[in-house]
Motif scaffolding. Structure first.
Motif, PDB file in Angstrom:
ATOM      1  N   GLU A 184      38.421  45.483  37.277  1.00 46.71           N
ATOM      2  CA  GLU A 184      38.437  44.226  36.520  1.00 46.71           C
ATOM      3  C   GLU A 184      37.011  43.713  36.318  1.00 46.71           C
ATOM      4  OE1 GLU A 184      39.337  39.666  37.755  1.00 46.71           O
ATOM      5  OE2 GLU A 184      40.793  41.158  38.419  1.00 46.71           O
ATOM      6  N   LEU A 185      36.204  43.780  37.353  1.00 48.88           N
ATOM      7  CA  LEU A 185      34.820  43.315  37.269  1.00 48.88           C
ATOM      8  C   LEU A 185      33.969  44.241  36.406  1.00 48.88           C
ATOM      9  CD1 LEU A 185      34.270  42.144  40.936  1.00 48.88           C
ATOM     10  CD2 LEU A 185      34.512  40.707  38.922  1.00 48.88           C
TER      11      LEU A 185
ATOM     12  N   ILE B 188      26.683  41.075  42.993  1.00 48.15           N
ATOM     13  CA  ILE B 188      26.804  39.753  43.618  1.00 48.15           C
ATOM     14  C   ILE B 188      28.251  39.279  43.581  1.00 48.15           C
ATOM     15  CG2 ILE B 188      26.185  37.311  43.363  1.00 48.15           C
ATOM     16  CD1 ILE B 188      23.381  38.339  42.461  1.00 48.15           C
ATOM     17  N   GLU B 189      28.916  39.474  42.450  1.00 48.22           N
ATOM     18  CA  GLU B 189      30.313  39.053  42.306  1.00 48.22           C
ATOM     19  C   GLU B 189      31.226  39.853  43.237  1.00 48.22           C
ATOM     20  OE1 GLU B 189      33.381  36.684  41.010  1.00 48.22           O
ATOM     21  OE2 GLU B 189      31.241  36.419  40.615  1.00 48.22           O
TER      22      GLU B 189
END
Length: 82
Positions: free
Chosen positions: A4-5, A19-20
């Motif tokens: 998803e990212l 980072i996320e």
């Protein structure tokens, strides 16, 4: 989660992606740390006289289990059957 990212960030934003991912993993770890579990060992006592007996504190176990269920399901009434 990672797929998803990956769709959300471009190659140029790889640092933001990392980072996320780290942020979400920390959040997931915090949620897992807050989950209540029951360690059966805190409710038993071994007979120290050499007998093959284990004493089990049933009432304390059931009370704690009910409390944990209530904590995880605050909108429900917990009823003990039997």
């Amino acid at each position: 989660m990672i797929e998803e990212l990956l769709d959300k960030y471009s190659v140029d934003e790889f640092d933001k992606l990392l980072i996320e991912i780290i942020k979400r993993m920390k959040e997931r770890k915090e949620v897992n740390a807050e989950e209540l579990t029951i360690d059966i060992n805190q409710y038993i006592q071994w007979d120290e006289d050499g007998e093959n007996v284990i004493y089990f504190n049933e009432s304390e176990f059931v009370n704690d289990a009910k409390e944990y269920l209530q904590h995880d399901n605050p909108d429900y009434e917990i009823k003990v059957e039997g």
